[in-house]
Design a protein around this motif. Structure first.
Motif, PDB file in Angstrom:
ATOM      1  N   VAL A 138       5.032   2.847   4.420  1.00 27.11           N
ATOM      2  CA  VAL A 138       5.004   2.471   5.838  1.00 27.11           C
ATOM      3  C   VAL A 138       5.258   0.967   6.015  1.00 27.11           C
ATOM      4  O   VAL A 138       6.010   0.555   6.902  1.00 27.11           O
ATOM      5  CB  VAL A 138       3.637   2.858   6.470  1.00 27.11           C
ATOM      6  N   PHE A 139       4.649   0.160   5.146  1.00 22.59           N
ATOM      7  CA  PHE A 139       4.712  -1.288   5.377  1.00 22.59           C
ATOM      8  C   PHE A 139       6.105  -1.875   5.125  1.00 22.59           C
ATOM      9  O   PHE A 139       6.591  -2.651   5.953  1.00 22.59           O
ATOM     10  CB  PHE A 139       3.597  -1.990   4.597  1.00 22.59           C
ATOM     11  N   TYR A 168       0.792  -1.235   0.000  1.00 20.38           N
ATOM     12  CA  TYR A 168       0.000   0.000   0.000  1.00 20.38           C
ATOM     13  C   TYR A 168       0.822   1.282   0.000  1.00 20.38           C
ATOM     14  O   TYR A 168       0.445   2.269  -0.620  1.00 20.38           O
ATOM     15  CB  TYR A 168      -0.940   0.005   1.211  1.00 20.38           C
ATOM     16  N   CYS A 169       1.882   1.301   0.769  1.00 19.64           N
ATOM     17  CA  CYS A 169       2.634   2.551   0.902  1.00 19.64           C
ATOM     18  C   CYS A 169       3.990   2.238   1.511  1.00 19.64           C
ATOM     19  O   CYS A 169       4.300   1.090   1.810  1.00 19.64           O
ATOM     20  CB  CYS A 169       1.884   3.536   1.808  1.00 19.64           C
ATOM     21  N   CYS A 198       3.712   7.923   6.992  1.00 23.73           N
ATOM     22  CA  CYS A 198       2.304   7.718   6.624  1.00 23.73           C
ATOM     23  C   CYS A 198       1.729   9.013   6.057  1.00 23.73           C
ATOM     24  O   CYS A 198       1.848  10.072   6.655  1.00 23.73           O
ATOM     25  CB  CYS A 198       1.507   7.296   7.860  1.00 23.73           C
ATOM     26  N   HIS A 199       1.112   8.917   4.870  1.00 23.30           N
ATOM     27  CA  HIS A 199       0.526  10.089   4.217  1.00 23.30           C
ATOM     28  C   HIS A 199      -0.987  10.169   4.454  1.00 23.30           C
ATOM     29  O   HIS A 199      -1.686  10.908   3.780  1.00 23.30           O
ATOM     30  CB  HIS A 199       0.815  10.068   2.727  1.00 23.30           C
ATOM     31  N   ASN A 200      -1.463   9.331   5.362  1.00 18.66           N
ATOM     32  CA  ASN A 200      -2.876   9.380   5.754  1.00 18.66           C
ATOM     33  C   ASN A 200      -3.816   9.142   4.568  1.00 18.66           C
ATOM     34  O   ASN A 200      -4.843   9.810   4.442  1.00 18.66           O
ATOM     35  CB  ASN A 200      -3.162  10.740   6.406  1.00 18.66           C
ATOM     36  N   CYS A 201      -3.440   8.171   3.711  1.00 15.56           N
ATOM     37  CA  CYS A 201      -4.283   7.904   2.530  1.00 15.56           C
ATOM     38  C   CYS A 201      -5.523   7.087   2.915  1.00 15.56           C
ATOM     39  O   CYS A 201      -6.455   6.977   2.151  1.00 15.56           O
ATOM     40  CB  CYS A 201      -3.470   7.178   1.463  1.00 15.56           C
ATOM     41  N   ARG A 202      -5.507   6.465   4.074  1.00 12.97           N
ATOM     42  CA  ARG A 202      -6.629   5.719   4.655  1.00 12.97           C
ATOM     43  C   ARG A 202      -6.890   4.367   3.998  1.00 12.97           C
ATOM     44  O   ARG A 202      -7.855   3.694   4.343  1.00 12.97           O
ATOM     45  CB  ARG A 202      -7.918   6.543   4.607  1.00 12.97           C
ATOM     46  N   GLY A 203      -6.031   4.009   3.019  1.00 11.39           N
ATOM     47  CA  GLY A 203      -6.247   2.743   2.308  1.00 11.39           C
ATOM     48  C   GLY A 203      -6.237   1.550   3.245  1.00 11.39           C
ATOM     49  O   GLY A 203      -7.074   0.644   3.142  1.00 11.39           O
ATOM     50  N   PRO A 219      -4.376   4.758  10.280  1.00 10.94           N
ATOM     51  CA  PRO A 219      -4.285   6.193   9.970  1.00 10.94           C
ATOM     52  C   PRO A 219      -4.483   7.063  11.207  1.00 10.94           C
ATOM     53  O   PRO A 219      -3.797   8.059  11.394  1.00 10.94           O
ATOM     54  CB  PRO A 219      -5.420   6.431   8.962  1.00 10.94           C
TER      55      PRO A 219
HETATM   56  S1  SF4 Z   1      -3.048   5.445   5.866  1.00 15.02           S
HETATM   57 FE1  SF4 Z   1      -2.160   5.095   3.841  1.00 15.02          FE
HETATM   58  S2  SF4 Z   1      -0.098   5.937   4.029  1.00 15.02           S
HETATM   59 FE2  SF4 Z   1      -0.854   5.627   6.114  1.00 15.02          FE
HETATM   60  S3  SF4 Z   1      -0.189   3.575   6.704  1.00 15.02           S
HETATM   61 FE3  SF4 Z   1      -2.245   3.355   5.833  1.00 15.02          FE
HETATM   62  S4  SF4 Z   1      -1.872   2.866   3.664  1.00 15.02           S
HETATM   63 FE4  SF4 Z   1       0.009   3.743   4.477  1.00 15.02          FE
END
Ligand code: SF4
Ligand code: SF4
Length: 381
Positions: free
Chosen positions: A29-30, A26-27, A51-56, A74
């Motif tokens: 962070v993982f 996803y990003c 974390c860019h707070n994409c909420r995925g 998030p």
């Molecule tokens: S909110 Fe988005 S950027 Fe933040 S940890 Fe989850 S997937 Fe990654």
């Protein structure tokens, strides 16, 4: 960084995610998380700012509330991020401003500065408040050059210094070394990720800006705001060059470079900030850290006002409203500079640092003896 309730919650979430790894692609962070088995507070600070707070991950998570594991990545990373802003703020005693830095404080600061300027102008020469001022040097007849430069230059330099010191605190706390800041390849990778907001792409289809559906709204509005801000900065720099190097004081014609840069930059900022405010208002509150929304709105409103009052000043600069508008525009800009190191704006500094750290982890320094130059030396011997 101190151990707090938020860091404890974030560590627990990281440990669950590290065992699950469903959101691995996803990003950033993982991958950063999977490189670690244990999470110090410095690691959590780095990951929270990555974390860019994409909420995925919230909408994908089978352990999100109402599951008893209550994983809301998030939200918990946003809480840790907010604590890092306070922790690394410089000078330390001003760190408490983060707690009070809501919309009201920002607007009151801007209004207080604008009112002080208007009162000063009224005492010196009240006519500048209503009489049109035109031709070269018109702005300086309303607010003297020395006062403008002292106020704007002083607050700007203070902001840069405070942000720089904050970055230094972040870098040290997350285990960074000064020499890592100059490695070209990780720097280029981080710069690409910053300029494209790659991590707002989520798993590929964009963010869950509003709800479970994917969109690129936040990324696009953020681009409008960010590049609009850069154009406005370029406009001010060009105007300073015209004025102090070429001896050609403002205001400049509409088709001149400073005015064109400022106009398009201002339009971009207005679209970007208004769009981001709208996204915040209509978005699902479940993955948001609601106690941090005041600071988010405060910054967006100040950025919107700085662009909007600048455009208004441009449109009405040849009229009697110019004096008051100039004071209001300067008040908003100065409030922005003063508040920036203690506002949500610092997220750009720490997020950039986290992206650089992530690029460094992906492109580690080769161990001694493994560099091409070392191997060449070895074969020559
Ligand atoms: S909110 Fe988005 S950027 Fe933040 S940890 Fe989850 S997937 Fe990654
Ligand atoms: S957010 Fe949920 S689904 Fe994603 S890795 Fe963590 S525990 Fe697994």
């Amino acid at each position: 960084m101190r151990e707090t309730e938020a860091t404890t919650d974030a560590r627990r979430a990281m440990e669950v995610c590290n065992a699950c790894r469903y959101c691995e692609g996803y990003c950033a962070v993982f991958p950063a998380m999977t490189m670690r088995r244990e999470f110090s507070t410095g690691d959590l600070s780095y990951i929270a700012n990555l974390c860019h707070n994409c909420r995925g991950c919230y909408y994908a998570c089978q352990y999100a509330p109402p599951h008893p594991f209550n994983i809301n990545l998030p939200q918990v990373l946003a809480q840790v991020r907010a604590e890092t802003y306070e922790e690394y703020a410089w000078p330390g005693p001003l760190a408490g401003l983060f707690k009070r830095n809501g919309t009201v404080v920002s607007l009151v600061t801007a209004a207080a500065i604008a009112l002080t300027l208007i009162l000063t102008m009224a005492l010196v020469d009240p006519r500048v408040l209503y009489q049109p001022q035109i031709g070269p040097g018109a702005f300086y007849r309303v607010i003297p050059w020395w006062l403008m430069v002292t106020l704007a230059g002083g607050t700007f330099l203070f902001s840069i210094l405070a942000l720089g010191m904050g970055f230094r605190n972040f870098w040290r706390d997350t285990g960074g070394r000064p020499d890592e800041l100059t490695r070209p390849k990780p720097l280029a990778v981080a710069l690409h990720d910053i300029l494209t907001l790659k991590n707002l792409g989520g798993g590929g289809g964009g963010c869950n800006d509003v709800d479970e559906g994917f969109s690129q709204l936040r990324r696009r509005f953020h681009h409008f705001m960010f590049y609009g801000f850069l154009l406005c900065f370029a406009s001010t720099t060009t105007a300073t060059f015209y004025d102090h190097i070429m001896g050609h004081p403002a205001p400049y014609p509409f088709w001149s470079l400073p005015v064109q840069l400022g106009t398009w930059g201002g339009v971009g900022m207005v679209i970007g900030t208004a769009g981001l405010i709208w996204v915040k208002v209509v978005s699902d509150p479940a993955p948001a850290a609601r106690n941090l929304l005041g600071a988010d709105y405060a910054l967006l409103i100040l950025l919107f006002l700085s662009a909007f009052t600048g455009l208004l000043l441009l449109g009405l600069r040849a009229t009697g409203a110019m004096g008051v508008l100039l004071a209001i525009h300067l008040g908003v800009i100065l409030a922005l500079f003063v508040i920036v190191p203690y506002s949500k704006m610092v997220h750009g500094v720490y997020r950039s640092g986290a992206l650089l750290r992530h690029a460094l982890e992906r492109h580690p320094t080769p161990p001694p003896g493994n560099k091409p130059s070392d191997r060449a030396l070895g074969s020559a011997a």
